[in-house]
Design a protein around this motif. Structure first.
Motif, PDB file in Angstrom:
ATOM      1  N   LYS A 116      -4.761 -15.997 -28.686  1.00 29.84           N
ATOM      2  CA  LYS A 116      -4.103 -16.128 -27.391  1.00 29.84           C
ATOM      3  C   LYS A 116      -3.461 -14.817 -26.927  1.00 29.84           C
ATOM      4  N   LEU A 117      -3.565 -13.786 -27.785  1.00 25.87           N
ATOM      5  CA  LEU A 117      -3.003 -12.477 -27.430  1.00 25.87           C
ATOM      6  C   LEU A 117      -4.030 -11.701 -26.599  1.00 25.87           C
ATOM      7  N   ASP A 118      -4.147 -12.035 -25.330  1.00 21.24           N
ATOM      8  CA  ASP A 118      -5.070 -11.299 -24.478  1.00 21.24           C
ATOM      9  C   ASP A 118      -4.473  -9.928 -24.133  1.00 21.24           C
ATOM     10  N   LYS A 119      -5.214  -9.120 -23.399  1.00 22.07           N
ATOM     11  CA  LYS A 119      -4.768  -7.759 -23.086  1.00 22.07           C
ATOM     12  C   LYS A 119      -3.435  -7.747 -22.343  1.00 22.07           C
ATOM     13  N   LYS A 120      -3.254  -8.713 -21.444  1.00 21.24           N
ATOM     14  CA  LYS A 120      -2.007  -8.775 -20.681  1.00 21.24           C
ATOM     15  C   LYS A 120      -0.831  -9.072 -21.607  1.00 21.24           C
ATOM     16  N   GLU A 121      -1.009 -10.022 -22.532  1.00 19.91           N
ATOM     17  CA  GLU A 121       0.061 -10.367 -23.464  1.00 19.91           C
ATOM     18  C   GLU A 121       0.324  -9.220 -24.438  1.00 19.91           C
ATOM     19  N   GLN A 122      -0.721  -8.513 -24.832  1.00 19.85           N
ATOM     20  CA  GLN A 122      -0.538  -7.362 -25.714  1.00 19.85           C
ATOM     21  C   GLN A 122       0.282  -6.265 -25.037  1.00 19.85           C
ATOM     22  N   ARG A 123       0.006  -6.030 -23.754  1.00 19.71           N
ATOM     23  CA  ARG A 123       0.793  -5.033 -23.014  1.00 19.71           C
ATOM     24  C   ARG A 123       2.247  -5.470 -22.902  1.00 19.71           C
ATOM     25  N   ARG A 124       2.474  -6.752 -22.658  1.00 18.12           N
ATOM     26  CA  ARG A 124       3.845  -7.276 -22.566  1.00 18.12           C
ATOM     27  C   ARG A 124       4.567  -7.112 -23.904  1.00 18.12           C
ATOM     28  N   LEU A 125       3.855  -7.385 -24.989  1.00 23.10           N
ATOM     29  CA  LEU A 125       4.451  -7.270 -26.318  1.00 23.10           C
ATOM     30  C   LEU A 125       4.761  -5.819 -26.663  1.00 23.10           C
ATOM     31  N   LYS A 126       3.868  -4.912 -26.308  1.00 24.87           N
ATOM     32  CA  LYS A 126       4.126  -3.488 -26.560  1.00 24.87           C
ATOM     33  C   LYS A 126       5.359  -3.022 -25.772  1.00 24.87           C
ATOM     34  N   LYS A 127       5.480  -3.519 -24.541  1.00 28.44           N
ATOM     35  CA  LYS A 127       6.642  -3.173 -23.720  1.00 28.44           C
ATOM     36  C   LYS A 127       7.922  -3.715 -24.361  1.00 28.44           C
ATOM     37  N   MET A 128       7.841  -4.927 -24.926  1.00 27.95           N
ATOM     38  CA  MET A 128       8.990  -5.517 -25.602  1.00 27.95           C
ATOM     39  C   MET A 128       9.388  -4.685 -26.820  1.00 27.95           C
ATOM     40  N   MET A 129       8.412  -4.230 -27.579  1.00 32.14           N
ATOM     41  CA  MET A 129       8.706  -3.427 -28.759  1.00 32.14           C
ATOM     42  C   MET A 129       9.300  -2.069 -28.374  1.00 32.14           C
ATOM     43  N   HIS A 130       8.836  -1.503 -27.259  1.00 36.51           N
ATOM     44  CA  HIS A 130       9.437  -0.269 -26.747  1.00 36.51           C
ATOM     45  C   HIS A 130      10.928  -0.486 -26.485  1.00 36.51           C
ATOM     46  N   PHE A 131      11.245  -1.638 -25.892  1.00 37.79           N
ATOM     47  CA  PHE A 131      12.648  -1.944 -25.612  1.00 37.79           C
ATOM     48  C   PHE A 131      13.430  -2.071 -26.911  1.00 37.79           C
ATOM     49  N   TRP A 132      12.883  -2.778 -27.893  1.00 38.50           N
ATOM     50  CA  TRP A 132      13.554  -2.912 -29.181  1.00 38.50           C
ATOM     51  C   TRP A 132      13.916  -1.537 -29.748  1.00 38.50           C
ATOM     52  N   LEU A 133      12.946  -0.640 -29.730  1.00 37.72           N
ATOM     53  CA  LEU A 133      13.140   0.669 -30.354  1.00 37.72           C
ATOM     54  C   LEU A 133      14.099   1.567 -29.570  1.00 37.72           C
ATOM     55  N   SER A 134      14.320   1.235 -28.312  1.00 37.65           N
ATOM     56  CA  SER A 134      15.265   2.013 -27.502  1.00 37.65           C
ATOM     57  C   SER A 134      16.667   1.422 -27.535  1.00 37.65           C
ATOM     58  N   PHE A 135      16.781   0.236 -28.121  1.00 41.27           N
ATOM     59  CA  PHE A 135      18.030  -0.533 -28.050  1.00 41.27           C
ATOM     60  C   PHE A 135      18.931  -0.206 -29.224  1.00 41.27           C
ATOM     61  N   HIS A 136      20.204   0.025 -28.931  1.00 41.91           N
ATOM     62  CA  HIS A 136      21.195   0.353 -29.959  1.00 41.91           C
ATOM     63  C   HIS A 136      22.251  -0.750 -29.969  1.00 41.91           C
ATOM     64  N   ILE A 137      22.253  -1.564 -31.019  1.00 44.64           N
ATOM     65  CA  ILE A 137      23.116  -2.735 -31.056  1.00 44.64           C
ATOM     66  C   ILE A 137      24.569  -2.405 -31.401  1.00 44.64           C
ATOM     67  N   ALA A 138      24.829  -1.252 -32.004  1.00 39.70           N
ATOM     68  CA  ALA A 138      26.158  -0.952 -32.545  1.00 39.70           C
ATOM     69  C   ALA A 138      27.274  -1.148 -31.530  1.00 39.70           C
ATOM     70  N   TYR A 139      27.144  -0.532 -30.351  1.00 41.28           N
ATOM     71  CA  TYR A 139      28.223  -0.625 -29.369  1.00 41.28           C
ATOM     72  C   TYR A 139      28.140  -1.894 -28.520  1.00 41.28           C
ATOM     73  N   LEU A 140      27.009  -2.602 -28.582  1.00 44.46           N
ATOM     74  CA  LEU A 140      26.909  -3.867 -27.860  1.00 44.46           C
ATOM     75  C   LEU A 140      27.879  -4.883 -28.435  1.00 44.46           C
ATOM     76  N   SER A 141      27.913  -4.975 -29.762  1.00 44.26           N
ATOM     77  CA  SER A 141      28.750  -5.973 -30.431  1.00 44.26           C
ATOM     78  C   SER A 141      29.788  -5.352 -31.342  1.00 44.26           C
TER      79      SER A 141
END
Length: 283
Positions: A116-141
Protein backbone atom coordinates in the motif's frame (compact mmCIF):
# COMPACT_ATOMS: atom_id res chain seq x y z
CA UNK A 1 9.45 25.56 21.81
CA UNK A 2 10.68 29.13 21.21
CA UNK A 3 8.72 30.27 24.27
CA UNK A 4 10.41 27.64 26.46
CA UNK A 5 13.82 28.53 25.09
CA UNK A 6 13.30 32.24 25.74
CA UNK A 7 11.86 31.67 29.22
CA UNK A 8 14.74 29.34 30.15
CA UNK A 9 17.24 32.05 29.24
CA UNK A 10 15.50 34.45 31.62
CA UNK A 11 14.44 32.21 34.52
CA UNK A 12 16.59 29.12 34.04
CA UNK A 13 15.38 25.73 32.85
CA UNK A 14 14.30 24.45 36.25
CA UNK A 15 12.10 27.43 37.07
CA UNK A 16 10.70 27.47 33.52
CA UNK A 17 9.65 23.83 33.94
CA UNK A 18 7.78 24.73 37.14
CA UNK A 19 5.96 27.54 35.31
CA UNK A 20 5.24 25.37 32.26
CA UNK A 21 3.83 22.58 34.45
CA UNK A 22 1.49 25.01 36.23
CA UNK A 23 0.24 26.46 32.90
CA UNK A 24 -0.10 23.29 30.83
CA UNK A 25 -0.92 20.63 33.43
CA UNK A 26 -2.40 22.76 36.25
CA UNK A 27 -0.04 21.08 38.68
CA UNK A 28 2.41 22.57 41.14
CA UNK A 29 5.90 21.12 41.38
CA UNK A 30 8.70 22.27 43.68
CA UNK A 31 12.11 21.40 42.29
CA UNK A 32 14.02 23.26 44.99
CA UNK A 33 12.76 20.80 47.59
CA UNK A 34 11.72 17.66 45.67
CA UNK A 35 9.54 15.13 47.49
CA UNK A 36 7.16 13.67 44.90
CA UNK A 37 8.38 11.19 42.32
CA UNK A 38 7.92 13.62 39.42
CA UNK A 39 9.84 16.32 41.31
CA UNK A 40 12.75 13.95 41.95
CA UNK A 41 12.79 12.84 38.31
CA UNK A 42 12.98 16.44 37.14
CA UNK A 43 15.47 17.51 39.82
CA UNK A 44 17.76 14.70 38.63
CA UNK A 45 17.27 15.82 35.02
CA UNK A 46 18.39 19.38 35.73
CA UNK A 47 21.05 18.83 38.39
CA UNK A 48 23.04 15.74 37.42
CA UNK A 49 25.15 14.66 34.44
CA UNK A 50 22.83 13.56 31.63
CA UNK A 51 25.34 11.65 29.48
CA UNK A 52 24.05 8.22 30.51
CA UNK A 53 20.43 9.32 30.11
CA UNK A 54 21.17 10.56 26.59
CA UNK A 55 22.94 7.32 25.67
CA UNK A 56 20.20 5.03 26.97
CA UNK A 57 17.35 7.12 25.59
CA UNK A 58 18.85 6.84 22.09
CA UNK A 59 16.81 4.03 20.50
CA UNK A 60 19.84 2.79 18.56
CA UNK A 61 22.62 3.15 21.15
CA UNK A 62 20.56 1.56 23.94
CA UNK A 63 20.63 -1.74 22.03
CA UNK A 64 24.33 -2.11 22.89
CA UNK A 65 23.56 -1.57 26.59
CA UNK A 66 20.77 -4.17 26.54
CA UNK A 67 23.13 -6.64 24.86
CA UNK A 68 25.87 -5.98 27.43
CA UNK A 69 23.37 -6.72 30.19
CA UNK A 70 22.75 -10.15 28.67
CA UNK A 71 19.44 -9.53 26.93
CA UNK A 72 20.47 -9.54 23.27
CA UNK A 73 17.72 -12.06 22.50
CA UNK A 74 15.04 -9.53 23.55
CA UNK A 75 16.05 -6.93 20.94
CA UNK A 76 13.65 -6.48 18.04
CA UNK A 77 15.60 -7.42 14.87
CA UNK A 78 17.11 -4.31 13.29
CA UNK A 79 16.61 -3.81 9.55
CA UNK A 80 18.52 -0.55 9.12
CA UNK A 81 19.83 2.67 10.63
CA UNK A 82 19.85 5.90 8.62
CA UNK A 83 21.24 9.42 9.01
CA UNK A 84 19.05 10.79 6.21
CA UNK A 85 15.53 10.07 5.02
CA UNK A 86 16.89 9.57 1.48
CA UNK A 87 18.88 6.56 2.69
CA UNK A 88 15.70 4.56 3.42
CA UNK A 89 15.03 2.19 0.51
CA UNK A 90 11.52 0.80 0.71
CA UNK A 91 12.28 -1.80 -1.95
CA UNK A 92 14.64 -3.61 0.38
CA UNK A 93 12.26 -3.72 3.35
CA UNK A 94 9.88 -6.60 4.19
CA UNK A 95 6.10 -6.39 3.88
CA UNK A 96 5.79 -5.25 7.51
CA UNK A 97 8.22 -2.94 9.31
CA UNK A 98 8.47 -0.07 11.82
CA UNK A 99 10.38 3.19 11.38
CA UNK A 100 11.42 5.19 14.45
CA UNK A 101 13.36 8.34 15.19
CA UNK A 102 16.14 7.63 17.68
CA UNK A 103 15.93 10.96 19.50
CA UNK A 104 12.39 11.41 20.78
CA UNK A 105 8.92 10.03 21.31
CA UNK A 106 5.83 9.84 19.08
CA UNK A 107 7.98 9.74 15.95
CA UNK A 108 7.09 6.28 14.65
CA UNK A 109 5.63 4.84 11.47
CA UNK A 110 4.11 1.34 11.42
CA UNK A 111 3.73 -0.35 8.05
CA UNK A 112 1.61 -3.51 8.02
CA UNK A 113 1.43 -3.82 4.23
CA UNK A 114 4.20 -2.40 2.08
CA UNK A 115 2.09 -3.01 -1.04
CA UNK A 116 0.00 0.00 0.00
CA UNK A 117 3.09 2.23 0.02
CA UNK A 118 2.60 3.81 -3.39
CA UNK A 119 4.87 6.59 -4.67
CA UNK A 120 2.66 9.29 -3.16
CA UNK A 121 2.71 7.65 0.28
CA UNK A 122 6.47 7.11 0.04
CA UNK A 123 6.99 10.81 -0.66
CA UNK A 124 4.76 11.70 2.30
CA UNK A 125 6.72 9.33 4.54
CA UNK A 126 10.07 10.73 3.41
CA UNK A 127 8.77 14.23 4.17
CA UNK A 128 7.70 13.03 7.63
CA UNK A 129 11.15 11.58 8.30
CA UNK A 130 12.75 14.86 7.20
CA UNK A 131 10.64 16.58 9.84
CA UNK A 132 11.66 14.05 12.49
CA UNK A 133 15.34 14.65 11.77
CA UNK A 134 14.92 18.42 11.93
CA UNK A 135 12.96 18.31 15.18
CA UNK A 136 14.63 19.00 18.52
CA UNK A 137 12.52 17.80 21.45
CA UNK A 138 14.73 19.15 24.27
CA UNK A 139 13.28 22.65 24.49
CA UNK A 140 9.77 21.55 23.50
CA UNK A 141 9.28 19.70 26.78
CA UNK A 142 12.44 20.80 28.64
CA UNK A 143 13.80 17.25 28.69
CA UNK A 144 17.37 18.35 28.25
CA UNK A 145 19.05 14.95 27.89
CA UNK A 146 17.44 14.72 24.42
CA UNK A 147 19.65 17.62 23.32
CA UNK A 148 22.75 15.43 22.90
CA UNK A 149 21.16 12.46 21.12
CA UNK A 150 22.27 11.94 17.52
CA UNK A 151 19.25 12.29 15.25
CA UNK A 152 18.76 9.17 13.15
CA UNK A 153 16.08 6.80 11.86
CA UNK A 154 16.01 3.10 12.63
CA UNK A 155 13.93 0.40 10.99
CA UNK A 156 12.86 -2.66 12.97
CA UNK A 157 10.87 -5.77 12.24
CA UNK A 158 7.15 -5.49 12.98
CA UNK A 159 6.27 -7.52 16.07
CA UNK A 160 2.70 -8.72 16.49
CA UNK A 161 0.82 -11.11 18.74
CA UNK A 162 -2.59 -12.68 18.73
CA UNK A 163 -4.94 -10.52 20.79
CA UNK A 164 -2.78 -7.42 20.60
CA UNK A 165 0.53 -6.29 22.04
CA UNK A 166 0.21 -4.54 25.43
CA UNK A 167 3.00 -2.15 26.40
CA UNK A 168 4.30 -3.01 29.88
CA UNK A 169 6.05 -0.01 31.41
CA UNK A 170 8.11 -0.93 34.47
CA UNK A 171 8.80 2.12 36.66
CA UNK A 172 12.03 1.51 38.56
CA UNK A 173 13.37 3.52 41.48
CA UNK A 174 16.98 2.80 42.43
CA UNK A 175 16.93 -0.50 40.56
CA UNK A 176 13.65 -1.84 41.94
CA UNK A 177 10.36 -2.11 40.07
CA UNK A 178 7.84 -0.09 42.04
CA UNK A 179 4.82 -0.25 39.73
CA UNK A 180 3.82 -1.26 36.21
CA UNK A 181 1.78 0.84 33.79
CA UNK A 182 0.02 -1.26 31.15
CA UNK A 183 -1.02 0.56 27.97
CA UNK A 184 -3.52 -1.25 25.78
CA UNK A 185 -4.82 -0.03 22.43
CA UNK A 186 -8.37 -1.17 21.67
CA UNK A 187 -9.68 0.42 18.51
CA UNK A 188 -9.41 4.19 18.85
CA UNK A 189 -9.07 4.06 22.64
CA UNK A 190 -5.86 3.71 24.64
CA UNK A 191 -6.32 2.34 28.13
CA UNK A 192 -3.93 2.78 31.06
CA UNK A 193 -4.00 0.46 34.07
CA UNK A 194 -1.46 0.39 36.89
CA UNK A 195 -0.35 -2.61 38.95
CA UNK A 196 2.12 -3.30 41.72
CA UNK A 197 4.78 -5.95 41.21
CA UNK A 198 2.42 -8.64 42.54
CA UNK A 199 -0.15 -7.65 39.90
CA UNK A 200 -2.54 -5.99 42.31
CA UNK A 201 -4.32 -3.19 40.45
CA UNK A 202 -3.80 0.31 41.87
CA UNK A 203 -6.32 3.16 41.69
CA UNK A 204 -3.73 5.84 41.04
CA UNK A 205 -4.39 7.32 37.57
CA UNK A 206 -6.54 10.28 36.59
CA UNK A 207 -7.56 12.04 33.41
CA UNK A 208 -7.19 8.92 31.26
CA UNK A 209 -9.17 5.85 30.23
CA UNK A 210 -8.88 2.82 32.53
CA UNK A 211 -9.85 -0.60 31.15
CA UNK A 212 -12.69 -1.88 33.32
CA UNK A 213 -12.14 -5.42 32.07
CA UNK A 214 -9.56 -7.59 33.85
CA UNK A 215 -6.05 -7.13 32.48
CA UNK A 216 -4.32 -10.50 32.24
CA UNK A 217 -1.19 -10.97 34.28
CA UNK A 218 1.65 -11.64 31.81
CA UNK A 219 2.88 -15.22 32.04
CA UNK A 220 6.49 -14.05 32.26
CA UNK A 221 5.95 -11.24 34.75
CA UNK A 222 8.74 -12.37 37.09
CA UNK A 223 11.24 -12.58 34.22
CA UNK A 224 10.19 -9.14 32.98
CA UNK A 225 10.60 -7.64 36.47
CA UNK A 226 14.06 -9.22 36.75
CA UNK A 227 15.07 -7.81 33.37
CA UNK A 228 13.74 -4.32 34.15
CA UNK A 229 15.61 -4.27 37.46
CA UNK A 230 18.85 -5.41 35.87
CA UNK A 231 18.61 -2.69 33.23
CA UNK A 232 17.69 -0.11 35.89
CA UNK A 233 20.46 -1.08 38.31
CA UNK A 234 22.22 1.94 39.82
CA UNK A 235 19.82 4.47 38.28
CA UNK A 236 17.70 6.75 40.54
CA UNK A 237 14.70 6.42 38.22
CA UNK A 238 14.02 4.86 34.82
CA UNK A 239 11.00 3.43 33.06
CA UNK A 240 11.74 0.22 31.15
CA UNK A 241 9.23 -0.68 28.43
CA UNK A 242 8.82 -4.34 27.52
CA UNK A 243 6.50 -6.36 25.30
CA UNK A 244 5.41 -9.99 25.37
CA UNK A 245 4.60 -11.63 22.03
CA UNK A 246 3.89 -15.36 21.88
CA UNK A 247 5.66 -15.92 25.20
CA UNK A 248 8.79 -14.05 24.05
CA UNK A 249 9.93 -10.88 25.83
CA UNK A 250 10.95 -7.93 23.66
CA UNK A 251 12.75 -4.78 24.78
CA UNK A 252 11.03 -1.51 23.89
CA UNK A 253 12.93 1.47 25.32
CA UNK A 254 14.28 3.15 28.43
CA UNK A 255 12.73 6.47 29.44
CA UNK A 256 14.07 8.80 32.13
CA UNK A 257 11.44 11.56 32.02
CA UNK A 258 8.16 9.80 31.15
CA UNK A 259 5.26 12.10 30.29
CA UNK A 260 7.83 14.95 30.14
CA UNK A 261 8.76 14.13 33.74
CA UNK A 262 5.50 15.56 35.09
CA UNK A 263 3.62 12.23 35.22
CA UNK A 264 0.39 14.21 35.00
CA UNK A 265 -1.82 11.11 34.68
CA UNK A 266 -0.87 9.93 38.20
CA UNK A 267 -2.57 11.21 41.35
CA UNK A 268 -0.50 13.53 43.54
CA UNK A 269 -0.89 11.33 46.62
CA UNK A 270 0.61 8.40 44.70
CA UNK A 271 3.51 10.51 43.44
CA UNK A 272 4.13 11.70 47.01
CA UNK A 273 4.27 8.10 48.27
CA UNK A 274 6.47 6.87 45.41
CA UNK A 275 8.86 9.77 45.93
CA UNK A 276 9.97 8.09 49.16
CA UNK A 277 11.51 5.23 47.18
CA UNK A 278 13.43 7.34 44.66
CA UNK A 279 16.69 8.45 46.25
CA UNK A 280 18.48 11.24 44.41
CA UNK A 281 21.97 12.73 44.74
CA UNK A 282 20.35 15.59 46.67
CA UNK A 283 19.51 13.26 49.58
Amino acid sequence: MAWNYGMSKIFGIQRTKEIQTRIHFHKKIDLSCPRKLNEKILWTEYNTDGKMRSLLTDKYEVRKFVEQKGYKDTLVPLLGVYDKAEEVSFDGLPKKFVLKATHGCDMNYICVDKNKLDKKEQRRLKKMMHFWLSFHIAYLSLEMHYRDIRRRIICEEYIEAEGGLPDYKFHCSNGKVRFILVCNQKGAKRYKNVFDRDWKELDVVEGTEVDKNPVKRPDKLEEMICMAEKLGEGIPFVRVDLYLADEKIYFGEMTFTPATGVLSHFKDAFLEEEGKYCVTEKE
